[in-house]
Design a protein around this motif. Structure first.
Motif, PDB file in Angstrom:
ATOM      1  N   ARG A 168       0.812  -1.216   0.000  1.00  0.00           N
ATOM      2  CA  ARG A 168       0.000   0.000   0.000  1.00  0.00           C
ATOM      3  C   ARG A 168       0.846   1.268   0.000  1.00  0.00           C
ATOM      4  O   ARG A 168       0.393   2.329  -0.443  1.00  0.00           O
ATOM      5  CB  ARG A 168      -0.935   0.004   1.212  1.00  0.00           C
ATOM      6  CG  ARG A 168      -2.089  -0.999   1.093  1.00  0.00           C
ATOM      7  CD  ARG A 168      -3.003  -0.907   2.311  1.00  0.00           C
ATOM      8  NE  ARG A 168      -4.180  -1.748   2.157  1.00  0.00           N
ATOM      9  CZ  ARG A 168      -5.324  -1.348   1.616  1.00  0.00           C
ATOM     10  NH1 ARG A 168      -5.419  -0.111   1.154  1.00  0.00           N
ATOM     11  NH2 ARG A 168      -6.345  -2.171   1.525  1.00  0.00           N
ATOM     12  N   ARG A 176       3.519   8.436   5.274  1.00  0.00           N
ATOM     13  CA  ARG A 176       2.123   8.188   4.882  1.00  0.00           C
ATOM     14  C   ARG A 176       1.145   8.525   6.006  1.00  0.00           C
ATOM     15  O   ARG A 176       0.072   9.077   5.760  1.00  0.00           O
ATOM     16  CB  ARG A 176       1.986   6.730   4.464  1.00  0.00           C
ATOM     17  CG  ARG A 176       0.625   6.337   3.910  1.00  0.00           C
ATOM     18  CD  ARG A 176       0.410   6.934   2.537  1.00  0.00           C
ATOM     19  NE  ARG A 176      -0.807   6.425   1.930  1.00  0.00           N
ATOM     20  CZ  ARG A 176      -0.850   5.359   1.131  1.00  0.00           C
ATOM     21  NH1 ARG A 176       0.283   4.736   0.840  1.00  0.00           N
ATOM     22  NH2 ARG A 176      -1.985   4.937   0.615  1.00  0.00           N
ATOM     23  N   THR A 177       1.508   8.194   7.261  1.00  0.00           N
ATOM     24  CA  THR A 177       0.582   8.361   8.382  1.00  0.00           C
ATOM     25  C   THR A 177       0.798   9.648   9.161  1.00  0.00           C
ATOM     26  O   THR A 177      -0.094  10.070   9.903  1.00  0.00           O
ATOM     27  CB  THR A 177       0.714   7.175   9.341  1.00  0.00           C
ATOM     28  OG1 THR A 177       2.031   7.146   9.892  1.00  0.00           O
ATOM     29  CG2 THR A 177       0.453   5.871   8.620  1.00  0.00           C
ATOM     30  N   ASP A 218      -3.540  -1.662  14.405  1.00  0.00           N
ATOM     31  CA  ASP A 218      -4.804  -1.480  13.699  1.00  0.00           C
ATOM     32  C   ASP A 218      -5.017  -0.002  13.361  1.00  0.00           C
ATOM     33  O   ASP A 218      -5.524   0.333  12.285  1.00  0.00           O
ATOM     34  CB  ASP A 218      -5.937  -2.007  14.572  1.00  0.00           C
ATOM     35  CG  ASP A 218      -7.285  -1.910  13.872  1.00  0.00           C
ATOM     36  OD1 ASP A 218      -7.463  -2.579  12.832  1.00  0.00           O
ATOM     37  OD2 ASP A 218      -8.160  -1.151  14.345  1.00  0.00           O
ATOM     38  N   GLU A 245      -2.952   0.815  10.287  1.00  0.00           N
ATOM     39  CA  GLU A 245      -3.567   0.253   9.065  1.00  0.00           C
ATOM     40  C   GLU A 245      -4.752   1.093   8.619  1.00  0.00           C
ATOM     41  O   GLU A 245      -4.950   1.320   7.419  1.00  0.00           O
ATOM     42  CB  GLU A 245      -3.977  -1.190   9.324  1.00  0.00           C
ATOM     43  CG  GLU A 245      -2.819  -2.173   9.398  1.00  0.00           C
ATOM     44  CD  GLU A 245      -3.268  -3.607   9.189  1.00  0.00           C
ATOM     45  OE1 GLU A 245      -3.922  -3.875   8.154  1.00  0.00           O
ATOM     46  OE2 GLU A 245      -2.984  -4.438  10.065  1.00  0.00           O
ATOM     47  N   ARG A 246      -5.566   1.558   9.557  1.00  0.00           N
ATOM     48  CA  ARG A 246      -6.734   2.366   9.176  1.00  0.00           C
ATOM     49  C   ARG A 246      -6.303   3.673   8.524  1.00  0.00           C
ATOM     50  O   ARG A 246      -6.901   4.122   7.537  1.00  0.00           O
ATOM     51  CB  ARG A 246      -7.598   2.646  10.406  1.00  0.00           C
ATOM     52  CG  ARG A 246      -8.387   1.443  10.895  1.00  0.00           C
ATOM     53  CD  ARG A 246      -9.579   1.881  11.747  1.00  0.00           C
ATOM     54  NE  ARG A 246      -9.162   2.770  12.832  1.00  0.00           N
ATOM     55  CZ  ARG A 246      -8.831   2.372  14.035  1.00  0.00           C
ATOM     56  NH1 ARG A 246      -8.802   1.058  14.316  1.00  0.00           N
ATOM     57  NH2 ARG A 246      -8.492   3.230  14.979  1.00  0.00           N
ATOM     58  N   ILE A 247      -5.252   4.297   9.089  1.00  0.00           N
ATOM     59  CA  ILE A 247      -4.784   5.552   8.496  1.00  0.00           C
ATOM     60  C   ILE A 247      -4.294   5.335   7.073  1.00  0.00           C
ATOM     61  O   ILE A 247      -4.585   6.094   6.145  1.00  0.00           O
ATOM     62  CB  ILE A 247      -3.667   6.172   9.366  1.00  0.00           C
ATOM     63  CG1 ILE A 247      -4.225   6.583  10.724  1.00  0.00           C
ATOM     64  CG2 ILE A 247      -3.030   7.366   8.667  1.00  0.00           C
ATOM     65  CD1 ILE A 247      -3.169   7.177  11.635  1.00  0.00           C
ATOM     66  N   ARG A 275      -5.118   2.905   4.975  1.00  0.00           N
ATOM     67  CA  ARG A 275      -6.236   2.590   4.072  1.00  0.00           C
ATOM     68  C   ARG A 275      -7.054   3.822   3.707  1.00  0.00           C
ATOM     69  O   ARG A 275      -7.526   3.970   2.581  1.00  0.00           O
ATOM     70  CB  ARG A 275      -7.139   1.538   4.710  1.00  0.00           C
ATOM     71  CG  ARG A 275      -6.556   0.138   4.734  1.00  0.00           C
ATOM     72  CD  ARG A 275      -7.634  -0.894   5.001  1.00  0.00           C
ATOM     73  NE  ARG A 275      -8.305  -0.653   6.279  1.00  0.00           N
ATOM     74  CZ  ARG A 275      -7.951  -1.213   7.438  1.00  0.00           C
ATOM     75  NH1 ARG A 275      -6.899  -2.036   7.468  1.00  0.00           N
ATOM     76  NH2 ARG A 275      -8.597  -0.949   8.545  1.00  0.00           N
ATOM     77  N   GLU A 276      -7.235   4.722   4.670  1.00  0.00           N
ATOM     78  CA  GLU A 276      -8.065   5.903   4.432  1.00  0.00           C
ATOM     79  C   GLU A 276      -7.335   6.974   3.620  1.00  0.00           C
ATOM     80  O   GLU A 276      -7.954   7.850   3.047  1.00  0.00           O
ATOM     81  CB  GLU A 276      -8.506   6.470   5.773  1.00  0.00           C
ATOM     82  CG  GLU A 276      -9.481   5.562   6.520  1.00  0.00           C
ATOM     83  CD  GLU A 276      -9.775   6.067   7.932  1.00  0.00           C
ATOM     84  OE1 GLU A 276      -9.190   7.127   8.305  1.00  0.00           O
ATOM     85  OE2 GLU A 276     -10.552   5.405   8.633  1.00  0.00           O
ATOM     86  N   HIS A 277      -6.000   6.924   3.602  1.00  0.00           N
ATOM     87  CA  HIS A 277      -5.229   7.923   2.855  1.00  0.00           C
ATOM     88  C   HIS A 277      -4.538   7.271   1.674  1.00  0.00           C
ATOM     89  O   HIS A 277      -3.487   7.657   1.266  1.00  0.00           O
ATOM     90  CB  HIS A 277      -4.204   8.589   3.774  1.00  0.00           C
ATOM     91  CG  HIS A 277      -4.839   9.386   4.878  1.00  0.00           C
ATOM     92  ND1 HIS A 277      -5.345   8.807   6.036  1.00  0.00           N
ATOM     93  CD2 HIS A 277      -5.093  10.725   4.995  1.00  0.00           C
ATOM     94  CE1 HIS A 277      -5.831   9.724   6.830  1.00  0.00           C
ATOM     95  NE2 HIS A 277      -5.702  10.904   6.233  1.00  0.00           N
TER      96      HIS A 277
END
Length: 379
Positions: A320, A339-340, A370, A373-375, A377-379
């Motif tokens: 990703r 990324r985050t 977790d 991973e959410r950050i 996926r959302e960005h």
């Protein structure tokens, strides 16, 4: 009365003779092509003009982008003709005799010697070889040499040496030694794999190669001398490989292929259709995860559970963020931090730090992984 539905030999032959003939033709064409085609060009290791994995085309282009002139030469005369004041890179000292090495030593300027140092006394006086080589792997510099300290870890090993400034140590010496010479600085490397196209992008390999080779405005890159063309070899007389093969060999290969096909058809058995069988129990994925978690908890295997969580997170997030599978620790942490927007040290501790000391720490680690991973996926 029972009726047999098994295919007979005749029907099997009629149904499969087309595919058997096609397979035999493909095998025949492949064998003849391999036997008669000219040999493919082998990769030229550490050659600045070679784009294979063993070549160094990528490093040469990086040097040119930094304004360094890279001249590839394959003879001692051509290297001498380039003149003094340049950096001389010798990749295969074993390809030259002592007289040629002595002529190379007369060139004034910095010098980088890679691999087996046959002309040590001539090209690198003051460097002593170790008796046992070391495995080529990622190593830390552990020295004060600016070029190595700025690059960090690099893919080095091979022959080890002892000298004034040794970096990337092994059991009995160092994979990189730099000593002062009469005409300039002499750098000896035990192995040049870090400069190849295959490993240049790993660790600090590119930085180390540029720091060592980019100290002068021009580089004379002396590669292994090319072999004479096949037509010039003594005893061959300019014949091609097909002309050298005896006439009976192609027929022997064809006969062997036909024999294999006949034996395969004779001993083969036709299988029936695949039988689908329902599973006796369908287990939901959530129940499998919960059961495995209970086993980890019963055994107090917090270290194992944390390792599984971290490995799964890295495997899912690596593609990703645009990294290839098997990317290094520093690359993964840096990419995720960008990324985050999270602290790189905190991400590194979560992905590669020590295992949690208790169950609460394990739960907190799972929650933070977790969250990362959410950050992503959302960005």
């Amino acid at each position: 009365m029972s009726v047999s539905t098994s295919p007979t030999t005749g029907s099997a032959w009629r149904a499969g003779r087309f595919w058997i003939a096609l397979g035999a033709l493909i095998v025949l064409v492949a064998v003849i092509g391999v036997a008669l085609a000219p040999g493919t060009r082998e990769p030229r290791r550490l050659d600045p003009a070679d784009t294979s994995l063993e070549g160094s085309k990528a490093l040469a282009e990086l040097l040119r982008e930094r304004g360094v002139t890279v001249d590839r030469v394959d003879s001692v005369d051509a290297a001498i003709a380039k003149g003094d004041g340049r950096l001389l890179l010798v990749t295969h000292t074993a390809s030259f005799d002592w007289q040629q090495l002595d002529r190379l030593a007369q060139i004034k300027g910095d010098r980088v010697i890679v691999g087996d140092l046959d002309g040590r006394d001539v090209l690198a006086p003051g460097v002593t070889p170790a008796y046992e080589p070391a495995r080529v792997r990622s190593r830390e510099p552990e020295c004060g040499l600016p070029a190595a300290r700025a690059a960090g870890s690099a893919y080095l090993g091979g022959d080890l040496f002892r000298g004034a400034n040794g970096c990337y140590p092994g059991p009995e010496g160092s994979a990189l030694v730099q000593v002062p010479g009469e005409g300039g600085t002499v750098t000896v490397l035990g192995d040049g794999s870090f400069m190849t196209n295959k490993h240049l992008a790993e660790d600090g390999n590119a930085a180390l190669a540029l720091n060592l080779l980019g100290t002068k405005p021009a580089v004379t890159w002396l590669v292994r001398p090319a072999l004479p063309p096949a037509g010039d070899l003594a005893g061959v007389g300019g014949k091609s490989l097909g002309e050298l093969v005896p006439p009976s060999v192609p027929w022997a290969v064809v006969a062997a292929c036909l024999a294999v096909l006949v034996a395969a058809f004779w001993r083969g058995r036709r299988l029936g259709p695949v039988v689908a069988e329902k599973l006796p129990v369908v287990v939901r994925a959530a129940e499998t995860v919960e059961g495995r978690g209970r086993l980890y908890r019963a055994r107090r295997a917090r270290e194992r559970a944390a390792a599984v969580l971290r490995a799964g997170t890295v495997d899912r997030l690596t593609p990703r963020v645009g990294l290839a599978p098997g990317a290094g620790q520093h690359e993964v942490v840096a990419a995720l931090a960008v990324r985050t927007g999270q602290d790189a040290q905190q991400i590194g501790g979560a992905l590669y730090g020590p295992p949690p000391a208790d169950d609460a720490g394990l739960v907190a680690l799972a929650g933070y992984l977790d969250f990362i991973e959410r950050i992503v996926r959302e960005h």
